[in-house]
Each structure stands twice: as C-alpha cells, then as structure tokens.
Design a protein around this motif. Structure first.
Motif, PDB file in Angstrom:
ATOM      1  N   GLU A  77      25.093  80.533  73.794  1.00  0.00           N
ATOM      2  CA  GLU A  77      25.726  80.006  74.991  1.00  0.00           C
ATOM      3  C   GLU A  77      25.046  80.545  76.250  1.00  0.00           C
ATOM      4  O   GLU A  77      24.511  81.658  76.256  1.00  0.00           O
ATOM      5  CB  GLU A  77      27.210  80.383  75.041  1.00  0.00           C
ATOM      6  CG  GLU A  77      28.039  79.922  73.871  1.00  0.00           C
ATOM      7  CD  GLU A  77      28.117  80.957  72.764  1.00  0.00           C
ATOM      8  OE1 GLU A  77      29.053  80.895  71.947  1.00  0.00           O
ATOM      9  OE2 GLU A  77      27.230  81.834  72.715  1.00  0.00           O
ATOM     10  N   SER A  78      25.144  79.763  77.310  1.00  0.00           N
ATOM     11  CA  SER A  78      24.658  80.190  78.616  1.00  0.00           C
ATOM     12  C   SER A  78      25.423  79.417  79.683  1.00  0.00           C
ATOM     13  O   SER A  78      26.128  78.456  79.380  1.00  0.00           O
ATOM     14  CB  SER A  78      23.157  79.949  78.751  1.00  0.00           C
ATOM     15  OG  SER A  78      22.855  78.574  78.621  1.00  0.00           O
ATOM     16  N   GLY A  79      25.278  79.852  80.919  1.00  0.00           N
ATOM     17  CA  GLY A  79      25.882  79.133  82.024  1.00  0.00           C
ATOM     18  C   GLY A  79      27.147  79.737  82.590  1.00  0.00           C
ATOM     19  O   GLY A  79      27.698  79.251  83.568  1.00  0.00           O
ATOM     20  N   GLY A  80      27.630  80.792  81.958  1.00  0.00           N
ATOM     21  CA  GLY A  80      28.818  81.436  82.478  1.00  0.00           C
ATOM     22  C   GLY A  80      28.523  82.176  83.771  1.00  0.00           C
ATOM     23  O   GLY A  80      27.382  82.275  84.219  1.00  0.00           O
ATOM     24  N   SER A 124      26.289  75.705  78.498  1.00  0.00           N
ATOM     25  CA  SER A 124      25.395  75.103  77.511  1.00  0.00           C
ATOM     26  C   SER A 124      25.403  75.948  76.252  1.00  0.00           C
ATOM     27  O   SER A 124      25.658  77.150  76.302  1.00  0.00           O
ATOM     28  CB  SER A 124      23.970  75.015  78.057  1.00  0.00           C
ATOM     29  OG  SER A 124      23.903  74.219  79.216  1.00  0.00           O
ATOM     30  N   CYS A 125      25.119  75.308  75.152  1.00  0.00           N
ATOM     31  CA  CYS A 125      24.994  76.008  73.877  1.00  0.00           C
ATOM     32  C   CYS A 125      23.779  75.443  73.152  1.00  0.00           C
ATOM     33  O   CYS A 125      23.796  74.286  72.724  1.00  0.00           O
ATOM     34  CB  CYS A 125      26.248  75.842  73.041  1.00  0.00           C
ATOM     35  SG  CYS A 125      26.102  76.490  71.352  1.00  0.00           S
ATOM     36  N   ILE A 183      33.488  67.848  77.382  1.00  0.00           N
ATOM     37  CA  ILE A 183      32.536  68.284  76.362  1.00  0.00           C
ATOM     38  C   ILE A 183      31.538  67.159  76.138  1.00  0.00           C
ATOM     39  O   ILE A 183      31.892  65.976  76.152  1.00  0.00           O
ATOM     40  CB  ILE A 183      33.266  68.667  75.055  1.00  0.00           C
ATOM     41  CG1 ILE A 183      32.302  69.322  74.063  1.00  0.00           C
ATOM     42  CG2 ILE A 183      33.972  67.469  74.435  1.00  0.00           C
ATOM     43  CD1 ILE A 183      32.995  69.908  72.821  1.00  0.00           C
ATOM     44  N   SER A 184      30.297  67.539  75.932  1.00  0.00           N
ATOM     45  CA  SER A 184      29.256  66.551  75.641  1.00  0.00           C
ATOM     46  C   SER A 184      28.151  67.214  74.832  1.00  0.00           C
ATOM     47  O   SER A 184      28.170  68.436  74.642  1.00  0.00           O
ATOM     48  CB  SER A 184      28.689  65.948  76.936  1.00  0.00           C
ATOM     49  OG  SER A 184      28.059  66.949  77.713  1.00  0.00           O
ATOM     50  N   THR A 194      21.733  70.558  71.861  1.00  0.00           N
ATOM     51  CA  THR A 194      22.474  71.311  72.865  1.00  0.00           C
ATOM     52  C   THR A 194      23.867  70.732  73.068  1.00  0.00           C
ATOM     53  O   THR A 194      24.034  69.513  73.155  1.00  0.00           O
ATOM     54  CB  THR A 194      21.720  71.325  74.206  1.00  0.00           C
ATOM     55  OG1 THR A 194      20.398  71.837  74.003  1.00  0.00           O
ATOM     56  CG2 THR A 194      22.434  72.215  75.216  1.00  0.00           C
ATOM     57  N   LEU A 195      24.819  71.617  73.150  1.00  0.00           N
ATOM     58  CA  LEU A 195      26.223  71.292  73.422  1.00  0.00           C
ATOM     59  C   LEU A 195      26.539  71.750  74.844  1.00  0.00           C
ATOM     60  O   LEU A 195      26.018  72.772  75.305  1.00  0.00           O
ATOM     61  CB  LEU A 195      27.115  72.016  72.419  1.00  0.00           C
ATOM     62  CG  LEU A 195      28.624  71.857  72.560  1.00  0.00           C
ATOM     63  CD1 LEU A 195      29.042  70.454  72.123  1.00  0.00           C
ATOM     64  CD2 LEU A 195      29.348  72.914  71.724  1.00  0.00           C
ATOM     65  N   PHE A 196      27.406  70.986  75.510  1.00  0.00           N
ATOM     66  CA  PHE A 196      27.749  71.314  76.889  1.00  0.00           C
ATOM     67  C   PHE A 196      29.271  71.366  77.081  1.00  0.00           C
ATOM     68  O   PHE A 196      30.023  70.756  76.326  1.00  0.00           O
ATOM     69  CB  PHE A 196      27.191  70.255  77.845  1.00  0.00           C
ATOM     70  CG  PHE A 196      25.712  70.085  77.781  1.00  0.00           C
ATOM     71  CD1 PHE A 196      25.145  69.021  77.084  1.00  0.00           C
ATOM     72  CD2 PHE A 196      24.868  70.987  78.406  1.00  0.00           C
ATOM     73  CE1 PHE A 196      23.778  68.851  77.012  1.00  0.00           C
ATOM     74  CE2 PHE A 196      23.496  70.828  78.354  1.00  0.00           C
ATOM     75  CZ  PHE A 196      22.941  69.754  77.654  1.00  0.00           C
ATOM     76  N   LEU A 197      29.676  72.075  78.110  1.00  0.00           N
ATOM     77  CA  LEU A 197      31.059  72.035  78.561  1.00  0.00           C
ATOM     78  C   LEU A 197      31.038  72.056  80.083  1.00  0.00           C
ATOM     79  O   LEU A 197      30.725  73.083  80.687  1.00  0.00           O
ATOM     80  CB  LEU A 197      31.875  73.204  78.018  1.00  0.00           C
ATOM     81  CG  LEU A 197      33.369  73.142  78.350  1.00  0.00           C
ATOM     82  CD1 LEU A 197      34.034  71.979  77.592  1.00  0.00           C
ATOM     83  CD2 LEU A 197      34.062  74.462  78.015  1.00  0.00           C
ATOM     84  N   GLN A 198      31.336  70.916  80.690  1.00  0.00           N
ATOM     85  CA  GLN A 198      31.453  70.821  82.133  1.00  0.00           C
ATOM     86  C   GLN A 198      32.875  71.206  82.517  1.00  0.00           C
ATOM     87  O   GLN A 198      33.827  70.574  82.057  1.00  0.00           O
ATOM     88  CB  GLN A 198      31.149  69.404  82.609  1.00  0.00           C
ATOM     89  CG  GLN A 198      31.327  69.197  84.102  1.00  0.00           C
ATOM     90  CD  GLN A 198      30.298  69.964  84.913  1.00  0.00           C
ATOM     91  OE1 GLN A 198      29.098  69.911  84.639  1.00  0.00           O
ATOM     92  NE2 GLN A 198      30.760  70.685  85.935  1.00  0.00           N
TER      93      GLN A 198
END
Length: 120
Positions: A6-9, A21-22, A70-71, A78-82
């Motif tokens: 994971e990243s983006g925190g 992002s994952c 979620i996308s 890559t997995l995302f969480l907006q």
C-alpha cells in the motif's frame, strides 16, 4: 509469493481527499476479488470496500458509502481507494487484502498497511 504494498496514506484535513494505492504481485491479480480493510487506533478491524475481478461489482461499508470509491487497474496490477470528504473517524491504518476467510476481517494475505490521519 503474494506481495501487496500500500501507498498514498498521510495527513489530511477533515473534508479533504486522499487516494490509496496497492501494488500487487505474485498472483493473477486480474482473477481475484480485492478488499480494503482498516484498523483505527484502539479499535478492531473494519472491512471498508471490495471489488470483483472485472470491476463490475463493488461494495462499501456503510461508514464510507458515498465518500470512498474502490477501483482497480488490472493491466497495472494495482488496487485503489479514493477517499473523499474525509472525517476524523477515518483515521486508521488501511490494508489491502485478498483471499477472504469466513468473516469480512479474515483474509489470507495482507499488505503492510498505510497510515491515514485526518486532523485539522
């Protein structure tokens, strides 16, 4: 070997936005359901969102419905969480997971997590 990163925190103000992002490797990402789970300070795990392999089915916890999206990008594994309209109660470590177990907080594989802090 399954790898989820994971990243983006980070730190956001109430009402602000963050996108997590994952990055996934070691398995056929495009074939797996994927999930986001979080753990707030001094609280238990909470399932946040899930998405099926072709993105035609998504679901959210009531606590984030209408604010989080979620996308996934199967071409980039890559997995995302907006996360929009963040609240202080969204403060937690967010985990990317796969291989759901018997409950929505049991998974076979976890990332290391990324910290999200929502504070003025």
């Amino acid at each position: 070997q399954v790898w989820l990163a994971e990243s983006g925190g980070g730190l956001a103000q109430p009402g602000g936005n963050l996108k997590l992002s994952c990055a996934a490797s070691g398995f056929t990402f495009s074939s797996d359901w994927m999930y986001w789970v979080r753990q707030a300070p001094r609280k238990g795990l909470e399932w946040v969102a899930m998405i099926n392999p072709d993105s035609t089915t998504v679901d959210y916890a009531d606590s984030v419905k209408g604010r989080f999206t979620i996308s996934r990008d199967n071409a980039k594994n890559t997995l995302f969480l907006q996360m929009n309209f963040l609240k202080s109660e969204d403060t937690a470590v967010y985990f990317c997971t796969k291989d759901r177990g018997r409950t929505d907080t049991e998974y076979g594989h976890w990332g290391q997590g990324t910290q999200v802090t929502v504070s003025p």
